[in-house]
Scaffold this motif. Structure first.
Motif, PDB file in Angstrom:
ATOM      1  N   ASP A 267      -9.393 -11.181 -14.873  1.00 30.43           N
ATOM      2  CA  ASP A 267      -8.525 -10.168 -14.257  1.00 30.43           C
ATOM      3  C   ASP A 267      -7.045 -10.550 -14.274  1.00 30.43           C
ATOM      4  O   ASP A 267      -6.248  -9.967 -13.544  1.00 30.43           O
ATOM      5  CB  ASP A 267      -8.960  -9.895 -12.814  1.00 30.43           C
ATOM      6  N   VAL A 268      -6.661 -11.499 -15.096  1.00 31.26           N
ATOM      7  CA  VAL A 268      -5.271 -11.964 -15.121  1.00 31.26           C
ATOM      8  C   VAL A 268      -4.293 -10.838 -15.434  1.00 31.26           C
ATOM      9  O   VAL A 268      -3.142 -10.869 -14.991  1.00 31.26           O
ATOM     10  CB  VAL A 268      -5.095 -13.154 -16.096  1.00 31.26           C
ATOM     11  N   GLY A 269      -4.724  -9.834 -16.140  1.00 28.97           N
ATOM     12  CA  GLY A 269      -3.857  -8.699 -16.461  1.00 28.97           C
ATOM     13  C   GLY A 269      -3.433  -7.901 -15.249  1.00 28.97           C
ATOM     14  O   GLY A 269      -2.492  -7.096 -15.316  1.00 28.97           O
ATOM     15  N   LYS A 270      -4.083  -8.125 -14.118  1.00 26.53           N
ATOM     16  CA  LYS A 270      -3.683  -7.428 -12.895  1.00 26.53           C
ATOM     17  C   LYS A 270      -2.362  -7.969 -12.369  1.00 26.53           C
ATOM     18  O   LYS A 270      -1.750  -7.344 -11.513  1.00 26.53           O
ATOM     19  CB  LYS A 270      -4.788  -7.506 -11.844  1.00 26.53           C
ATOM     20  N   THR A 271      -1.895  -9.092 -12.913  1.00 26.56           N
ATOM     21  CA  THR A 271      -0.554  -9.560 -12.563  1.00 26.56           C
ATOM     22  C   THR A 271       0.492  -8.651 -13.194  1.00 26.56           C
ATOM     23  O   THR A 271       1.609  -8.555 -12.692  1.00 26.56           O
ATOM     24  CB  THR A 271      -0.316 -11.010 -13.023  1.00 26.56           C
ATOM     25  N   ILE A 272       0.126  -7.993 -14.262  1.00 25.41           N
ATOM     26  CA  ILE A 272       1.020  -7.049 -14.939  1.00 25.41           C
ATOM     27  C   ILE A 272       0.836  -5.640 -14.381  1.00 25.41           C
ATOM     28  O   ILE A 272       1.781  -4.859 -14.314  1.00 25.41           O
ATOM     29  CB  ILE A 272       0.763  -7.086 -16.459  1.00 25.41           C
ATOM     30  N   HIS A 273      -0.372  -5.341 -13.974  1.00 26.13           N
ATOM     31  CA  HIS A 273      -0.704  -4.027 -13.401  1.00 26.13           C
ATOM     32  C   HIS A 273      -1.266  -4.231 -11.989  1.00 26.13           C
ATOM     33  O   HIS A 273      -2.465  -4.027 -11.744  1.00 26.13           O
ATOM     34  CB  HIS A 273      -1.719  -3.300 -14.290  1.00 26.13           C
ATOM     35  N   PRO A 274      -0.413  -4.632 -11.028  1.00 33.17           N
ATOM     36  CA  PRO A 274      -0.915  -4.955  -9.684  1.00 33.17           C
ATOM     37  C   PRO A 274      -1.533  -3.775  -8.946  1.00 33.17           C
ATOM     38  O   PRO A 274      -2.326  -3.981  -8.029  1.00 33.17           O
ATOM     39  CB  PRO A 274       0.325  -5.495  -8.957  1.00 33.17           C
ATOM     40  N   ASP A 275      -1.201  -2.554  -9.363  1.00 37.82           N
ATOM     41  CA  ASP A 275      -1.824  -1.396  -8.724  1.00 37.82           C
ATOM     42  C   ASP A 275      -3.341  -1.424  -8.919  1.00 37.82           C
ATOM     43  O   ASP A 275      -4.080  -0.885  -8.101  1.00 37.82           O
ATOM     44  CB  ASP A 275      -1.234  -0.096  -9.262  1.00 37.82           C
ATOM     45  N   GLU A 276      -3.796  -2.093  -9.966  1.00 33.68           N
ATOM     46  CA  GLU A 276      -5.234  -2.154 -10.234  1.00 33.68           C
ATOM     47  C   GLU A 276      -5.940  -3.209  -9.370  1.00 33.68           C
ATOM     48  O   GLU A 276      -7.155  -3.355  -9.457  1.00 33.68           O
ATOM     49  CB  GLU A 276      -5.478  -2.386 -11.724  1.00 33.68           C
ATOM     50  N   LEU A 277      -5.185  -3.914  -8.529  1.00 30.89           N
ATOM     51  CA  LEU A 277      -5.810  -4.790  -7.540  1.00 30.89           C
ATOM     52  C   LEU A 277      -6.427  -3.966  -6.412  1.00 30.89           C
ATOM     53  O   LEU A 277      -7.406  -4.375  -5.798  1.00 30.89           O
ATOM     54  CB  LEU A 277      -4.786  -5.768  -6.952  1.00 30.89           C
ATOM     55  N   SER A 278      -5.848  -2.811  -6.147  1.00 32.48           N
ATOM     56  CA  SER A 278      -6.279  -1.987  -5.026  1.00 32.48           C
ATOM     57  C   SER A 278      -6.926  -0.675  -5.433  1.00 32.48           C
ATOM     58  O   SER A 278      -7.475   0.020  -4.604  1.00 32.48           O
ATOM     59  CB  SER A 278      -5.084  -1.666  -4.119  1.00 32.48           C
ATOM     60  N   GLN A 279      -6.828  -0.336  -6.707  1.00 39.91           N
ATOM     61  CA  GLN A 279      -7.416   0.916  -7.174  1.00 39.91           C
ATOM     62  C   GLN A 279      -7.984   0.729  -8.576  1.00 39.91           C
ATOM     63  O   GLN A 279      -7.605  -0.205  -9.274  1.00 39.91           O
ATOM     64  CB  GLN A 279      -6.386   2.036  -7.129  1.00 39.91           C
TER      65      GLN A 279
END
Length: 152
Positions: free
Chosen positions: A31-43
């Motif tokens: 899930d390292v790409g969630k550092t680029i797309h942090p909105d995908e941490l919560s949705q």
């Protein structure tokens, strides 16, 4: 979760061959790409998958390892590895999400490698996954105490 899953799979099916270190690496970085797309941490979202893959490759991670970031959300490729299946399954079972297609692919892989009866493998894996999924509510509740909001 990946470490627990590996231990359970090894106990369930000691002849199943896979690279344990690769699974643990994949589970750590998928899930390292969630550092680029942090909105995908919560949705929900999948933009982080390709972004994570590209981030890892650009950082010098081998393609064969960076793939976990790109493919943990899909397991339907005909050449999907046992390691890929286990990383995806650990991701799902951490939150107690049961995905029949994913589980069926792992069951088939085990049956193909061992010659074991499909129904027996299904029952054994089902028991393992039920056990590992316990505590998901507490894990998710803890995670939800720290919501992430993307900064505008």
């Amino acid at each position: 979760m990946a470490l627990q899953l590996i231990a359970a799979i090894v106990e369930l099916c000691p002849v199943l061959r896979f690279d344990r270190e690769e699974v643990l690496f994949g589970a750590a970085i998928y899930d390292v790409g969630k550092t680029i797309h942090p909105d995908e941490l919560s949705q929900p979202g999948s933009r982080h998958e390709q972004a994570g893959y590209e981030l890892l490759v650009e950082s010098g991670v081998e393609y064969r390892l960076a793939r976990f970031a790109a493919n943990h959300g899909t397991w339907t490729a005909p050449d999907i590895s046992t390691e890929d299946l286990l990383v995806s399954l650990a991701d799902k079972i951490w939150k107690a999400k049961r995905v029949p297609d994913l589980e069926d692919r792992l069951i088939q892989r085990i049956c193909d490698m061992t010659g074991e009866n499909r129904w027996q493998v299904f029952m054994n894996l089902d028991d393992v996954l039920d056990r590992l999924a316990q505590g998901a509510d507490a894990r998710l509740a803890f995670q939800n105490q720290y919501p992430v909001a993307a900064k505008g």
